[in-house]
Design a protein around this motif. Structure first.
Motif, mmCIF file in Angstrom:
data_model
loop_
_atom_site.group_PDB
_atom_site.id
_atom_site.type_symbol
_atom_site.label_atom_id
_atom_site.label_comp_id
_atom_site.label_asym_id
_atom_site.label_seq_id
_atom_site.Cartn_x
_atom_site.Cartn_y
_atom_site.Cartn_z
ATOM 1 N N MET A 83 0.827 -1.199 0.000
ATOM 2 C CA MET A 83 0.000 0.000 0.000
ATOM 3 C C MET A 83 0.864 1.253 0.000
ATOM 4 S SD MET A 83 -3.299 -0.571 -0.085
ATOM 5 C CE MET A 83 -4.000 0.885 0.671
ATOM 6 N N GLY A 84 1.900 1.239 0.830
ATOM 7 C CA GLY A 84 2.796 2.397 0.903
ATOM 8 C C GLY A 84 3.518 2.629 -0.408
ATOM 9 N N GLY A 135 2.450 1.716 -3.380
ATOM 10 C CA GLY A 135 1.472 2.193 -4.357
ATOM 11 C C GLY A 135 1.164 3.667 -4.197
ATOM 12 N N LEU A 136 1.014 4.100 -2.959
ATOM 13 C CA LEU A 136 0.742 5.521 -2.694
ATOM 14 C C LEU A 136 1.936 6.387 -3.076
ATOM 15 C CD1 LEU A 136 -1.082 5.235 0.766
ATOM 16 C CD2 LEU A 136 -2.104 5.875 -1.424
ATOM 17 N N GLY A 137 3.134 5.906 -2.735
ATOM 18 C CA GLY A 137 4.348 6.665 -3.053
ATOM 19 C C GLY A 137 4.569 6.796 -4.546
ATOM 20 N N THR A 138 4.312 5.696 -5.258
ATOM 21 C CA THR A 138 4.485 5.702 -6.719
ATOM 22 C C THR A 138 3.426 6.559 -7.395
ATOM 23 O OG1 THR A 138 5.422 3.474 -6.650
ATOM 24 C CG2 THR A 138 4.617 4.256 -8.776
ATOM 25 N N GLY A 139 2.182 6.415 -6.936
ATOM 26 C CA GLY A 139 1.080 7.126 -7.566
ATOM 27 C C GLY A 139 1.069 8.615 -7.323
ATOM 28 N N PHE A 140 1.383 9.013 -6.086
ATOM 29 C CA PHE A 140 1.266 10.429 -5.735
ATOM 30 C C PHE A 140 2.581 11.201 -5.851
ATOM 31 C CE2 PHE A 140 -2.465 8.684 -3.543
ATOM 32 C CZ PHE A 140 -3.442 9.582 -3.950
ATOM 33 N N ALA A 141 3.703 10.527 -5.655
ATOM 34 C CA ALA A 141 4.983 11.240 -5.656
ATOM 35 C C ALA A 141 5.917 10.801 -6.778
ATOM 36 C CB ALA A 141 5.689 11.042 -4.306
ATOM 37 N N GLY A 142 5.561 9.752 -7.516
ATOM 38 C CA GLY A 142 6.408 9.281 -8.596
ATOM 39 C C GLY A 142 7.673 8.612 -8.115
ATOM 40 N N MET A 143 7.727 8.234 -6.842
ATOM 41 C CA MET A 143 8.932 7.621 -6.286
ATOM 42 C C MET A 143 8.978 6.132 -6.608
ATOM 43 S SD MET A 143 7.748 7.672 -2.283
ATOM 44 C CE MET A 143 9.263 6.945 -1.672
ATOM 45 N N SER A 144 10.155 5.553 -6.442
ATOM 46 C CA SER A 144 10.308 4.123 -6.671
ATOM 47 C C SER A 144 9.672 3.340 -5.533
ATOM 48 C CB SER A 144 11.790 3.777 -6.784
ATOM 49 O OG SER A 144 11.985 2.381 -6.723
ATOM 50 N N ALA A 145 9.025 2.235 -5.879
ATOM 51 C CA ALA A 145 8.436 1.376 -4.857
ATOM 52 C C ALA A 145 9.504 0.816 -3.928
ATOM 53 C CB ALA A 145 7.662 0.243 -5.522
#
Length: 286
Positions: free
Chosen positions: A15-16, A18-28
């Protein structure tokens, strides 16, 4: 109980990520790795491998979704070999700028007319040296995503090689030989035979700087540099400032004009270049 705990931890890790990738464009991997290491005691290398696998899977699903819905706007130019059309704009390899500076008519013969000629000895040697340097680098390199390297470089110097950069906005793409990332600056390095900086090689490294700058959201200084292939000799460098950016944008606009047929291909006036040109037998001299 252990199984339930593992399921809960992996659920929140996913979940973390997915949220990081979706909202901040960061690597999973930036989310999954520390969670697996801290709460499940997984070996760090194993945790990074699992996290990077999730990145690959996510990218594959995204690409499939874009393609399925016909939102992946990348096409091959119908008449010019090597030119792609990305987001409605012509996009060409940055390495062509070296050839453009040598003789624009070479580009016309090779990519518009489809003339095929063999590689020169210098080109063959260059490819061999590039591969050797990459193999040596991989022996001691630590696998990481670009976002992870970028974040790490804010506090420590790091090095990456053969980084692919692309700018749909400016219509350029290519592989950077080496990048030095420090808390203060980025040094974009292009390896060349010899130790003399020509206008064509300077333009090439400037284009790499432009594409790199266009890809990142970072205020650190960018420096372009030319290095003698197979050595540590940096024989030319400059800060990629507004003047350098303006200069390379002007040249890229000219290249786009060539692709659109708005501007003529100009042949070199240097007879010495013609003597050693691979396309000499195909060239119609004025």
């Amino acid at each position: 109980m252990d199984l339930l705990f593992t399921i809960i931890v992996t659920f929140f890790a996913g979940m973390g990520a997915g949220l990081g990738t979706g909202f901040a464009g960061m690597s999973a991997a930036a989310v999954i790795s520390p969670i697996l290491i801290t709460f499940l005691g997984i070996d760090p290398y194993m945790a990074v491998g699992i996290a990077l696998s999730s990145d690959v899977l996510a990218s594959a699903i995204s690409a499939y979704t874009y393609g399925k819905n016909k939102n992946l706007d990348i096409k091959y130019h119908p008449n010019i070999k090597g030119v792609q059309i990305i987001e409605g704009k012509n996009n060409f390899p940055i390495s062509w700028l070296n050839q453009q500076g040598y003789c624009e008519y070479q580009l016309y013969l090779q990519y518009f007319q489809g003339v095929k000629v063999g590689e020169t000895q210098a080109m063959t040697t260059g490819t061999k040296v590039h591969n050797q340097l990459e193999e040596k680098f991989q022996e001691s390199a630590t696998p990481a995503t670009f976002d992870e390297v970028l974040e790490f470089s804010k506090t420590e110097k790091t090095v990456t090689r053969e980084m692919f950069v692309i700018s749909p906005e400016y219509g350029i793409r290519g592989f950077i030989d080496e990048i030095w990332m420090t808390p203060d600056e980025f040094v974009i390095i292009d390896d060349k035979p010899g130790n003399q900086a020509y206008g064509s090689t300077i333009n090439q490294v400037r284009a790499y700087c432009l594409a790199f700058k266009n890809m990142i959201n970072d205020k650190r200084k960018i420096v372009g540099a030319l290095r003698q292939r197979g050595t540590d000799n940096i024989f030319w460098s400059e800060e990629f400032d507004e003047n350098a950016q303006k200069s390379i944008k002007f040249l890229i606009d000219r290249m786009d004009g060539l692709f659109k047929g708005e501007k003529p291909f100009i042949k070199t006036k240097n007879p010495n270049k013609c003597k050693s040109c691979r396309f000499q037998s195909y060239c119609i001299h004025d």
